[in-house]
Design a protein around this motif. Structure first.
Motif, PDB file in Angstrom:
ATOM      1  N   SER A   1     -39.218   0.668  29.813  1.00  0.00           N
ATOM      2  CA  SER A   1     -38.826  -1.037  29.754  1.00  0.00           C
ATOM      3  C   SER A   1     -37.406  -0.486  30.227  1.00  0.00           C
ATOM      4  O   SER A   1     -36.505  -1.380  30.725  1.00  0.00           O
ATOM      5  N   ARG A   2     -36.757   0.850  30.682  1.00  0.00           N
ATOM      6  CA  ARG A   2     -35.584   1.232  30.976  1.00  0.00           C
ATOM      7  C   ARG A   2     -35.042   0.448  32.154  1.00  0.00           C
ATOM      8  O   ARG A   2     -34.800   0.015  33.434  1.00  0.00           O
TER       9      ARG A   2
ATOM     10  N   ARG B   1     -30.542  -8.858  25.795  1.00  0.00           N
ATOM     11  CA  ARG B   1     -32.065  -8.168  26.450  1.00  0.00           C
ATOM     12  C   ARG B   1     -33.026  -8.361  25.658  1.00  0.00           C
ATOM     13  O   ARG B   1     -32.555  -7.588  24.062  1.00  0.00           O
TER      14      ARG B   1
ATOM     15  N   PHE C   1     -35.030  -3.290  32.988  1.00  0.00           N
ATOM     16  CA  PHE C   1     -33.757  -3.704  33.190  1.00  0.00           C
ATOM     17  C   PHE C   1     -32.808  -2.980  33.508  1.00  0.00           C
ATOM     18  O   PHE C   1     -31.760  -3.737  34.492  1.00  0.00           O
ATOM     19  N   THR C   2     -32.779  -2.250  34.696  1.00  0.00           N
ATOM     20  CA  THR C   2     -32.529  -1.619  35.562  1.00  0.00           C
ATOM     21  C   THR C   2     -32.402  -2.538  37.303  1.00  0.00           C
ATOM     22  O   THR C   2     -31.770  -2.739  37.513  1.00  0.00           O
TER      23      THR C   2
ATOM     24  N   THR D   1     -35.916   8.092  36.383  1.00  0.00           N
ATOM     25  CA  THR D   1     -36.862   8.708  36.326  1.00  0.00           C
ATOM     26  C   THR D   1     -37.424   9.327  37.001  1.00  0.00           C
ATOM     27  O   THR D   1     -38.277  10.378  36.722  1.00  0.00           O
TER      28      THR D   1
ATOM     29  N   SER E   1     -37.785  -7.203  24.508  1.00  0.00           N
ATOM     30  CA  SER E   1     -38.594  -6.968  25.330  1.00  0.00           C
ATOM     31  C   SER E   1     -40.271  -7.574  24.571  1.00  0.00           C
ATOM     32  O   SER E   1     -39.649  -7.713  23.392  1.00  0.00           O
TER      33      SER E   1
ATOM     34  N   ASP F   1     -36.078   4.289  40.861  1.00  0.00           N
ATOM     35  CA  ASP F   1     -35.099   4.508  39.660  1.00  0.00           C
ATOM     36  C   ASP F   1     -34.878   6.440  39.617  1.00  0.00           C
ATOM     37  O   ASP F   1     -35.731   7.034  39.288  1.00  0.00           O
TER      38      ASP F   1
ATOM     39  N   HIS G   1     -39.789  -8.139  29.486  1.00  0.00           N
ATOM     40  CA  HIS G   1     -38.487  -8.236  29.474  1.00  0.00           C
ATOM     41  C   HIS G   1     -37.976  -8.941  30.386  1.00  0.00           C
ATOM     42  O   HIS G   1     -37.700  -9.446  31.278  1.00  0.00           O
TER      43      HIS G   1
END
Length: 198
Positions: free
Chosen positions: A87-88, A56, A91-92, A140, A58, A137, A67
């Motif tokens: 970013s999280r 992974r 990737f999710t 978040t 970025s 999300d 990403h």
């Protein structure tokens, strides 16, 4: 915060194959859209080509953050977003899309498939859903609610401190008033003592 592109690729031994892509280019003028889409397609393929399997990363390209997630089975995903997008969450999204894609599209079709032949239609809906990371999300959303609660508590503490200062002012004024009333009482008593009524 904005997502511009979400794409699924297959990283072959000799070349990267674009399997499916979705774009949100509404923030660009009509005349720029085709060149921006070409740029994003080229950049996505290049990043997948230069990334190792099982990684992974970025990558910053101009004002965008790309990403990338390349799985061990060579299925890859790229999200292109602005630099403010978390970013999280990207990737999710990539995890979710690649898992779903691998269940719906047979792995035999990955090396030779193309955007026209692959029957996977969820990319556009994912791109639309994840435009607002708070809604898409859960973590978040909880973080945003915690931040709002922290601001409210901070404001409440400030107003309590201000009230405390105001109470201190009132106490000192009442003490001053008490001292003045005692002095007034003594003076009035002296004045009244000279004039007794018979």
């Amino acid at each position: 915060m904005k997502l511009y592109s979400l794409s699924v690729h297959y990283k072959g031994a000799s070349k990267v194959n674009l399997l499916k892509a979705a774009y949100d280019l509404s923030s660009f003028s009509f005349f720029q859209r085709s060149s921006v889409q070409e740029f994003m397609t080229f950049t996505s393929s290049l990043i997948v080509e230069r990334s190792q399997k099982g990684s992974r990363a970025s990558v910053k390209e101009q004002e965008y953050l790309c990403h990338v997630y390349v799985r061990n089975d060579s299925l890859s995903g790229v999200v292109i977003a602005d630099s403010e997008y978390p970013s999280r969450v990207c990737f999710t999204l990539l995890d979710k899309v690649l898992d779903e894609f691998s269940k719906q599209v047979d792995s035999i079709d990955w090396p030779s498939g193309s955007s026209e032949t692959i029957k996977y239609t969820a990319l556009d809906s994912y791109l639309a859903k994840y435009q607002n990371p708070r809604e898409a999300d859960a973590m978040t959303k909880v973080q945003a609610e915690l931040d709002e609660t922290k601001i409210i508590l901070h404001n409440t503490m400030e107003s309590l401190l201000e009230r405390g200062e105001k109470l201190d002012d009132l106490v000192s004024k009442s003490e001053h008033l008490g001292t003045q009333s005692k002095a007034f009482y003594k003076t009035a008593r002296k004045q009244n003592s000279c004039c007794e009524i018979m």
